[in-house]
Design an enzyme around this catalytic site. Structure first.
Site, short mmCIF file in Angstrom:
data_model
loop_
_atom_site.label_atom_id
_atom_site.label_comp_id
_atom_site.label_asym_id
_atom_site.label_seq_id
_atom_site.Cartn_x
_atom_site.Cartn_y
_atom_site.Cartn_z
N CYS A 431 0.83 -1.22 0.00
CA CYS A 431 0.00 0.00 0.00
C CYS A 431 0.85 1.27 0.00
O CYS A 431 0.45 2.29 0.54
CB CYS A 431 -0.96 0.01 1.18
SG CYS A 431 -2.14 -1.35 1.19
N ASN A 432 2.04 1.17 -0.58
CA ASN A 432 2.96 2.31 -0.65
C ASN A 432 3.40 2.48 -2.10
O ASN A 432 4.53 2.14 -2.46
CB ASN A 432 4.17 2.07 0.26
CG ASN A 432 4.96 3.35 0.53
OD1 ASN A 432 5.07 4.21 -0.33
ND2 ASN A 432 5.51 3.44 1.73
#
Length: 825
Positions: A431-432
């Site tokens: 999620c980065n």
């Protein structure tokens, strides 16, 4: 032991809490007994709670009476006192004075970040600046900024460091590279007219959850005091700058010292700190910053008074009461003190040294790995020094692995094999997206191209156009050990550095067939020394099948094979991977009576469905599966209820419509798969037929027996051919001879091989005393010698030969005992 002695010689002053109340071995033996057979390396995703911690929480909750704090009773007062103490513990952890800061409890770090974004005083003169290395939960704040007309842009920050790894704190030591400015609404002012009365927000993580790189807290003062200088006079640098730190990951070992660095907002997640409770976070907020937030909504507990039928509300004055909507999670809040007790006992500085020693050790070992041709095996994604004293090194080791020819191992392959070895880690982009693109060198066009190719978060598309789409992440916790790191190192060495000897012997394992000429196949076929040993039909996808002596063929393969499936009420296709108990549902089709009989140990009586009747059918649906669009017929509630009872969850039985079947969406099939895109395959994953050789299974069993120490307790060392759910089992010939077959003939039917079948963990399920259990075998053993380009191949997939399919006689049958003729050209 020599390896550990070498490790302790270098890291002994940092590793294992040498001056603590317990050594690391004592901590593992008394507080994490459940990790006996598991190597857990995903502490950045969620660290583990201590068993003693949970015992203390359970004792607390079972001996105390905690009431809703929005009351005046004794139990409510007790809760209020506990909550007050918990707030102070959170502030103390970050060395924040209650005179300057308040602790607001939220449902998690994401909720804390959202609270800032939705209440920040954005205007068309505001700027939202954030580092590329930020979680999606921080990037989401951009939506609030852009919707209010503010500008937003990402930055890359490079900090100069001394030789000992310490950061230099001067503004001249920080280099900021600005990405393009984003605006969504027409700005009311021109760039040259931006004034100094706007409020701006700078957001960055204390530790990047992709690479583990730590950002210096000196950035707080540098941005607040010298924004114009580091942004080189950009008009977007004007105004009052406020700073938000996402400390969800970094707070576990190095919480920000808010007595030194005047951070305005700090987001914390408690399960990232000490495992439990989940669903609870906090926002530490400066008092002067809290006054600037513009909160619209009010709820129970946030108002002093309101009148229902007129526009009147008076909000409470307290910062916590103003922002905590509804009843806070007071039982979870009561639990965090038991986690802080562990941290206070061990001390965060000791935990940090312990964790960093493991990360540095792992990095050094991985960087030293070389293939036989001298090429490097591991690519690490960080810019840190390999010193424990380095300020910018966290608990994370992020990597990808290369083959000797320079191509990449897919991260899903690494994750799959790690799981078989009892190692739990995480793969992907975490999620980065900014850090992922930055470290992997993915351009905007790469990212958009990957999306068009079907790649989304959490899927299996790990390498596209020769580039990895994510990485492998190893992350340590305060209870991690040298043995955990060593097992991962040994796993990498044995699975990705050493080359299995069978590959050197030249096994032919084709991942996908090429088009072969079909004319004159009869002349090229010869006796393989094999015959058809058994035929099995699986009417309902993932349920048990039944064996027959002979069976008719259809255009989709064996007649009625995988013509039905179970679908949850939410639309999810049910398979044994998700519902292993489906293997206990037995099936049988009586061709004479045209009846499908189904039995389950969870249901009384046998369910019988006429296969040639529409009396049970009650409608049509469409859905996509394996890149194909299916039109299906649904059954009445009584049948659906039977299957719902059988699998333990609401579901529906559907049947593929013969006349309404739609062709594949594309001519390419799924990337890297053997998907038969030219044949109709009902609900089969890849092809109409799966063939297994008895001799190949026998060879596998010999290997399993020679490695019995790798088996779980009670797991059988012998596997039956039916464990692989084949349609056709052959006997005779040499083990794995089928790998080289291009065409074959069984009886009067001709087939083309589509290559090896990629096996998954479903073959690790086995039945024992009426229950479905799971071990790591036989997939772990197969992975040791049947792995090709990320696939673990066993058995071959077949389709009708193109010329044969066109003229397939509707009365064609396959019969046990028929000879198998093949060619390997």
């Amino acid at each position: 032991m020599e390896d550990k002695e070498e490790f302790l010689k270098e890291f002994g002053d940092y590793y294992g809490y040498p001056n603590g109340p317990k050594t690391i071995n004592e901590i593992r033996a008394t507080e994490f007994k459940r990790l006996k057979d598991t190597v857990y390396l995903d502490h950045a995703g969620a660290t583990l709670y201590s068993e003693l911690q949970m015992e203390a929480i359970f004792k607390d909750l079972t001996t105390s009476v905690y009431g809703n704090p929005h009351s005046q009773s004794d139990s409510s007062s007790t809760t209020s006192d506990i909550v007050r103490e918990a707030r102070q513990q959170v502030l103390d952890y970050c060395n924040a004075s209650p005179k300057d800061y308040k602790c607001i409890f939220t449902s998690g770090a994401t909720a804390a970040l959202k609270l800032v974004g939705e209440n920040f005083p954005w205007s068309c003169k505001s700027t939202f600046m954030y580092t590329m290395e930020n979680h999606n939960s921080v990037l989401g704040i951009r939506e609030y900024a852009l919707n209010q007309g503010a500008a937003a842009f990402a930055v890359d920050i490079k900090e100069a460091v001394d030789q000992d790894g310490a950061s230099r704190s001067s503004v001249n030591s920080v280099k900021v590279s600005q990405h393009p400015v984003q605006r969504r609404n027409e700005a009311e002012v021109l760039e040259g007219e931006l004034t100094g009365d706007a409020y701006n927000l700078f957001a960055y993580p204390s530790e990047c959850n992709f690479s583990g790189v730590r950002f210096s807290l000196d950035l707080v003062n540098i941005v607040k005091q010298n924004a114009e200088k580091i942004l080189k006079g950009s008009p977007y640098s004007k105004g009052r700058w406020m700073v938000l730190i996402d400390a969800a990951k970094g707070c576990a070992t190095q919480p920000p010292d808010l007595s030194i660095y005047p951070v305005d907002f700090v987001a914390i997640s408690f399960y990232k700190l000490f495992g439990y409770p989940t669903g609870l976070g906090a926002l530490i907020i400066r008092n002067d910053a809290a006054k600037l937030l513009k909160k619209t909504y009010f709820s129970g507990g946030t108002v002093a008074a309101s009148i229902a039928d007129i526009d009147f509300v008076r909000r409470r004055d307290g910062v916590e009461e103003h922002f905590e909507d509804g009843t806070i999670s007071f039982l979870s809040i009561a639990s965090i003190r038991h986690g802080f007790k562990i941290f206070n006992t061990l001390t965060t500085s000791a935990m940090c040294r312990h964790i960093m020693s493991l990360a540095m050790f792992l990095k050094k070992k991985l960087l030293a790995f070389r293939h036989e041709n001298g090429e490097s095996v591991c690519t690490l994604y960080d810019n840190t020094s390999l010193k424990v004293s380095s300020h910018d090194s966290g608990s994370i080791v992020s990597l990808n692995l290369k083959r000797p020819d320079g191509s990449w191992f897919g991260y899903r392959e690494v994750e799959k094999l790690a799981s078989l070895s009892g190692i739990q880690l995480r793969t992907g982009c975490f999620c980065n997206p900014g850090a992922c693109a930055k470290y992997l060198g993915l351009s905007h066009s790469d990212l958009l191209s990957n999306l068009e190719a079907g790649h989304v978060c959490w899927d299996d598309n790990d390498v596209i156009n020769g580039k990895p789409t994510g990485a492998v992440r190893v992350s340590f916790g305060y209870m991690s050990t040298y043995e955990d790191a060593k097992k991962f190192i040994d796993f990498i060495r044995s699975s990705f550095v050493s080359i299995p000897s069978e590959f050197k012997k030249g096994y032919l394992l084709r991942a996908k067939s090429n088009p072969y000429p079909t004319e004159g196949i009869e002349n090229r076929l010869s006796s393989s020394g094999c015959y058809l040993k058994s035929i099995t039909i699986y009417p309902i996808k993932s349920c048990a099948g039944f064996s027959v002596q002979s069976w008719p063929l259809s255009s989709a393969g064996l007649k009625y094979d995988r013509e039905w499936l179970l679908k949850s009420w939410t639309g999810e296709i049910l398979t044994q991977k998700k519902v292993p108990e489906m293997s206990l549902i037995s099936t049988f089709i009586d061709l004479n009576q045209q009846i499908l009989s189904v039995e389950s140990p969870c249901c009384e009586g046998k369910l019988q469905i006429k296969v040639d009747s529409d009396s049970y059918l009650c409608g049509k649906e469409e859905f996509y599966l394996h890149s194909q669009r299916y039109e299906v017929r649904c059954y009445e509630n009584e049948i659906d209820q039977w299957f719902s009872n059988a699998v333990g969850q609401p579901c529906s039985l559907v049947r593929c419509c013969h006349s309404q079947y739609c062709s594949t969406l594309s001519n390419n099939g799924s990337m890297g798969m053997c998907r038969d895109v030219d044949s109709r395959v009902n609900f089969a994953n890849e092809a109409p037929f799966l063939l297994i050789s008895e001799e190949s299974v026998s060879d596998l069993n010999n290997r399993l027996c020679s490695n019995t120490q790798k088996h779980s307790v009670g797991a059988p060392a012998y596997v039956n051919p039916m464990r692989f759910r084949p349609n056709l089992v052959i006997s005779g010939g040499e083990p794995y001879a089928e790998d080289g077959w291009r065409n074959l003939k069984i009886g009067n039917t001709y087939f083309t091989s589509l290559g090896g079948c990629n096996r998954c963990q479903m073959i690790n399920f086995y039945h024992q005393t009426g229950q479905v259990k799971k071990t790591s075998e036989p997939l772990a053993t197969l992975a040791s010698y049947r792995r090709v380009k990320g696939k673990i191949l066993f058995g071959i997939l077949l389709r009708y030969d193109p010329g044969n399919r066109a003229g397939l006689d509707t009365n064609s049958w396959l019969t046990v005992g028929e000879e198998v003729h093949s060619n390997s050209e």
